[in-house]
Design a protein around this motif. Structure first.
Motif, PDB file in Angstrom:
ATOM      1  N   LEU A 154      95.668  98.692  22.231  1.00  0.00           N
ATOM      2  CA  LEU A 154      95.489  97.986  23.505  1.00  0.00           C
ATOM      3  C   LEU A 154      95.690  96.492  23.319  1.00  0.00           C
ATOM      4  CD1 LEU A 154      94.539  97.764  26.480  1.00  0.00           C
ATOM      5  CD2 LEU A 154      92.187  97.670  25.594  1.00  0.00           C
ATOM      6  N   VAL A 155      95.104  95.941  22.260  1.00  0.00           N
ATOM      7  CA  VAL A 155      95.242  94.511  21.988  1.00  0.00           C
ATOM      8  C   VAL A 155      96.707  94.142  21.786  1.00  0.00           C
ATOM      9  CG1 VAL A 155      94.771  92.729  20.261  1.00  0.00           C
ATOM     10  CG2 VAL A 155      92.915  94.190  21.075  1.00  0.00           C
ATOM     11  N   ALA A 156      97.435  94.974  21.042  1.00  0.00           N
ATOM     12  CA  ALA A 156      98.854  94.695  20.801  1.00  0.00           C
ATOM     13  C   ALA A 156      99.648  94.717  22.104  1.00  0.00           C
ATOM     14  CB  ALA A 156      99.420  95.719  19.812  1.00  0.00           C
ATOM     15  N   SER A 157      99.348  95.665  22.980  1.00  0.00           N
ATOM     16  CA  SER A 157     100.079  95.748  24.251  1.00  0.00           C
ATOM     17  C   SER A 157      99.738  94.568  25.159  1.00  0.00           C
ATOM     18  CB  SER A 157      99.764  97.068  24.956  1.00  0.00           C
ATOM     19  OG  SER A 157      98.407  97.122  25.353  1.00  0.00           O
ATOM     20  N   LEU A 158      98.478  94.121  25.140  1.00  0.00           N
ATOM     21  CA  LEU A 158      98.087  92.972  25.975  1.00  0.00           C
ATOM     22  C   LEU A 158      98.732  91.684  25.477  1.00  0.00           C
ATOM     23  CD1 LEU A 158      94.280  93.719  26.542  1.00  0.00           C
ATOM     24  CD2 LEU A 158      96.179  94.088  28.137  1.00  0.00           C
ATOM     25  N   ARG A 159      98.843  91.561  24.182  1.00  0.00           N
ATOM     26  CA  ARG A 159      99.474  90.357  23.625  1.00  0.00           C
ATOM     27  C   ARG A 159     100.978  90.351  23.897  1.00  0.00           C
ATOM     28  NH1 ARG A 159      96.637  88.762  17.818  1.00  0.00           N
ATOM     29  NH2 ARG A 159      94.587  88.239  18.706  1.00  0.00           N
ATOM     30  N   ALA A 160     101.550  91.535  24.042  1.00  0.00           N
ATOM     31  CA  ALA A 160     102.987  91.617  24.342  1.00  0.00           C
ATOM     32  C   ALA A 160     103.278  91.344  25.813  1.00  0.00           C
ATOM     33  CB  ALA A 160     103.516  92.993  23.939  1.00  0.00           C
ATOM     34  N   ASP A 161     102.242  91.380  26.632  1.00  0.00           N
ATOM     35  CA  ASP A 161     102.393  91.127  28.065  1.00  0.00           C
ATOM     36  C   ASP A 161     102.515  89.616  28.292  1.00  0.00           C
ATOM     37  OD1 ASP A 161     102.095  90.752  30.809  1.00  0.00           O
ATOM     38  OD2 ASP A 161     100.671  92.414  31.007  1.00  0.00           O
ATOM     39  N   ARG A 162     103.643  89.173  28.803  1.00  0.00           N
ATOM     40  CA  ARG A 162     103.870  87.739  28.965  1.00  0.00           C
ATOM     41  C   ARG A 162     102.855  87.088  29.889  1.00  0.00           C
ATOM     42  NH1 ARG A 162     110.476  87.008  29.485  1.00  0.00           N
ATOM     43  NH2 ARG A 162     110.989  87.837  27.401  1.00  0.00           N
ATOM     44  N   SER A 163     102.393  87.825  30.865  1.00  0.00           N
ATOM     45  CA  SER A 163     101.432  87.249  31.808  1.00  0.00           C
ATOM     46  C   SER A 163     100.070  87.007  31.153  1.00  0.00           C
ATOM     47  CB  SER A 163     101.262  88.174  33.022  1.00  0.00           C
ATOM     48  OG  SER A 163     100.679  89.415  32.636  1.00  0.00           O
ATOM     49  N   LEU A 164      99.820  87.640  30.003  1.00  0.00           N
ATOM     50  CA  LEU A 164      98.544  87.473  29.306  1.00  0.00           C
ATOM     51  C   LEU A 164      98.698  86.767  27.961  1.00  0.00           C
ATOM     52  CD1 LEU A 164      97.083  91.066  29.900  1.00  0.00           C
ATOM     53  CD2 LEU A 164      96.439  88.961  31.104  1.00  0.00           C
ATOM     54  N   ALA A 165      99.905  86.278  27.683  1.00  0.00           N
ATOM     55  CA  ALA A 165     100.187  85.712  26.357  1.00  0.00           C
ATOM     56  C   ALA A 165      99.282  84.522  26.031  1.00  0.00           C
ATOM     57  CB  ALA A 165     101.654  85.292  26.280  1.00  0.00           C
ATOM     58  N   ASP A 166      98.902  83.743  27.028  1.00  0.00           N
ATOM     59  CA  ASP A 166      98.094  82.543  26.787  1.00  0.00           C
ATOM     60  C   ASP A 166      96.635  82.864  26.459  1.00  0.00           C
ATOM     61  OD1 ASP A 166     100.302  80.994  27.247  1.00  0.00           O
ATOM     62  OD2 ASP A 166      99.824  80.628  29.369  1.00  0.00           O
ATOM     63  N   HIS A 167      96.207  84.084  26.696  1.00  0.00           N
ATOM     64  CA  HIS A 167      94.782  84.407  26.524  1.00  0.00           C
ATOM     65  C   HIS A 167      94.408  84.841  25.104  1.00  0.00           C
ATOM     66  CE1 HIS A 167      93.984  84.028  30.796  1.00  0.00           C
ATOM     67  NE2 HIS A 167      95.055  84.771  31.055  1.00  0.00           N
ATOM     68  N   ARG A 168      95.364  85.279  24.300  1.00  0.00           N
ATOM     69  CA  ARG A 168      95.115  85.662  22.908  1.00  0.00           C
ATOM     70  C   ARG A 168      93.942  86.627  22.798  1.00  0.00           C
ATOM     71  NH1 ARG A 168      98.947  85.508  19.689  1.00  0.00           N
ATOM     72  NH2 ARG A 168      97.496  85.344  17.922  1.00  0.00           N
ATOM     73  N   ILE A 169      94.040  87.740  23.488  1.00  0.00           N
ATOM     74  CA  ILE A 169      92.981  88.744  23.464  1.00  0.00           C
ATOM     75  C   ILE A 169      92.990  89.472  22.124  1.00  0.00           C
ATOM     76  CG2 ILE A 169      92.129  90.855  24.558  1.00  0.00           C
ATOM     77  CD1 ILE A 169      93.487  89.884  27.148  1.00  0.00           C
ATOM     78  N   GLY A 170      91.811  89.561  21.479  1.00  0.00           N
ATOM     79  CA  GLY A 170      91.689  90.223  20.192  1.00  0.00           C
ATOM     80  C   GLY A 170      90.582  91.258  20.194  1.00  0.00           C
TER      81      GLY A 170
END
Length: 465
Positions: free
Chosen positions: A275-291
């Protein structure tokens, strides 16, 4: 007119603070609310603004001094006299050669208390007999190597170093540098008995070491064999104060007040890492650095809704258990000054991206030493991420005033049973310490199982929400 500024209570109820550095010097003209100094309390480094507009008349403490709340810190010359006063005099002027007498600072300390050149740069004044020193250290500060001695002397104003040496000469003290006096104290040598072989009789490090060796040989009984001790291998003495002192006191108070119980759970978190990898690949969420830490924080907030006893505190004075209605989530952060645990206010109301942003900002501020005292008060539950250091698990100590703390270990790929087969999966160990006065073993275990369930299957967050 002279206005004296005393160290204020910085809102933490703490009795003292360490002066980290002055941002002004005697003779400087300052504006109202201009930052004049940085002080470190037991919790954070705080900038002090000037309460007056005028000229700095005297600094009553030196960098490294521990000053009690309410004690004089700095004096200003304000009003018409300050307006007419010229700018800071040149270092070669008579006014600088004979500084205005002022209360003693660290430079006035005896030889065995010296901690290095006076970086404030205005020399020493005769010691006042009617004002005690506020120097809190009973031992010398951290020893400096030869390289660091050179660095300090390169930074310090050379005119002022000569002024300090001149004053020492007048007082008939042995000619030596502060690091040499520090070495003498560490070796138990009375520097007044050492003969200097340096230029103009200056006592050097070799002089001090030679005297110490000679004394040791003289004290050794004939025919005996000297056994090694710690003095021969060297040691570093670091004053216990600031964040380290506060952390130590809090941990001892917690460990010997709250009966700690720790339970462990090892979880397959492959779906979370995907899930973390897919969220980081999402350009709209790239600035959030979800881990993974952000997902774990969200899982904790969700689980606390169903297990409120872990979001509470023990009030022994009133004989009550206080349950919180919201979550102020503490995130342990390792800094150069020690461990701090600032908290995220109302973390239970945040989305996953907002939590990730809050964790990132919290860590950045803590590493810069700019965490405010307010940010470290009022936490209700804490997380410590020991996995960033490659550690699998631990038994964390609860923050005073809280019921529990969760330690998150390193995420490792390893063989794991998955759907009846052995597969390579991402696995993490969680460790929950809780106060057994507040939380029963069943409650703590169920809470940890719910956190683990969310990390195992992030979709379960929909059920817990």
């Amino acid at each position: 007119m002279i206005q004296e500024f005393r160290l204020p209570d910085l809102g933490e109820g703490l009795p003292e603070a360490e002066l980290v550095q002055w941002l002004v010097a005697e003779g400087d003209r300052v504006a109202l609310n201009q930052t004049i100094a940085e002080v470190e309390t037991a919790k954070a480094v705080v900038e002090l603004p000037s309460p007056h507009a005028g000229v700095v008349q005297a600094l009553h403490a030196a960098a490294g001094d521990v000053v009690e709340v309410g004690s004089p810190l700095i004096s200003f010359e304000v009003g018409a006299e300050a307006s007419a006063r010229p700018a800071t005099p040149d270092a070669s002027s008579p006014a600088t050669a004979e500084p205005t007498p002022r209360p003693a600072t660290a430079v006035d300390a005896p030889a065995d208390d010296a901690a290095g050149p006076n970086l404030v740069g205005y020399g020493a004044a005769p010691r006042s007999g009617n004002r005690p020193r506020r120097r809190a250290r009973t031992t010398a500060s951290t020893p400096r190597t030869t390289a660091s001695d050179t660095a300090v002397l390169a930074v310090a104003p050379h005119d002022d170093i000569r002024l300090v040496e001149a004053l020492e000469s007048v007082q008939e003290r042995p000619r030596s540098t502060p690091p040499v006096r520090k070495l003498a104290k560490d070796l138990g040598v009375d520097i007044a008995l050492v003969r200097g072989t340096g230029q103009d009789g200056l006592i050097t490090r070799d002089d001090v070491r030679g005297y110490a060796d000679t004394t040791a040989r003289a004290d050794q009984p004939v025919g005996s064999v000297r056994t090694p001790d710690t003095a021969e291998i060297g040691e570093t003495r670091i004053p216990i104060r600031g964040v380290r002192k506060h952390t130590a006191e809090a941990m001892v108070r917690s460990a010997f007040t709250a009966p700690h119980v720790t339970v462990f759970l090892t979880v397959d978190v492959t779906e979370t890492t995907e899930l973390v990898a897919s969220l980081r690949a999402d350009r709209s969420l790239a600035d959030h650095r979800i881990g993974v830490l952000a997902v774990a924080a969200k899982a904790v907030c969700l689980a606390l809704r169903h297990h409120p006893t872990l979001n509470s505190r023990w009030d022994g004075e009133s004989g009550e258990i206080v349950q919180y209605h919201g979550v102020h989530l503490g995130i342990a952060a390792a800094t150069e000054r020690g461990l701090v645990v600032p908290n995220i206010r109302d973390a239970d109301r945040m989305t996953l991206p907002a939590l990730a942003d809050a964790i990132r900002d919290l860590a950045t501020t803590a590493r810069a030493g700019k965490t405010s005292p307010e940010a470290m008060r009022g936490g209700t539950f804490s997380i410590t991420n020991v996995g960033v250091f490659g550690v699998d698990a631990g038994t964390p100590i609860i923050n005073p005033g809280e019921a529990a703390i969760l330690a998150i270990g390193a995420v490792r790929s390893q063989p794991w049973e998955y759907r009846g087969q052995i597969a390579l999966r991402d696995v993490v160990t969680l460790a929950l310490s809780f106060d057994h006065r507040l939380v029963d073993g069943e409650q703590g275990s169920r809470f940890l199982a719910d956190v683990g369930a969310v990390l195992r299957e992030p979709g379960r967050a929909m059920l817990l929400g």
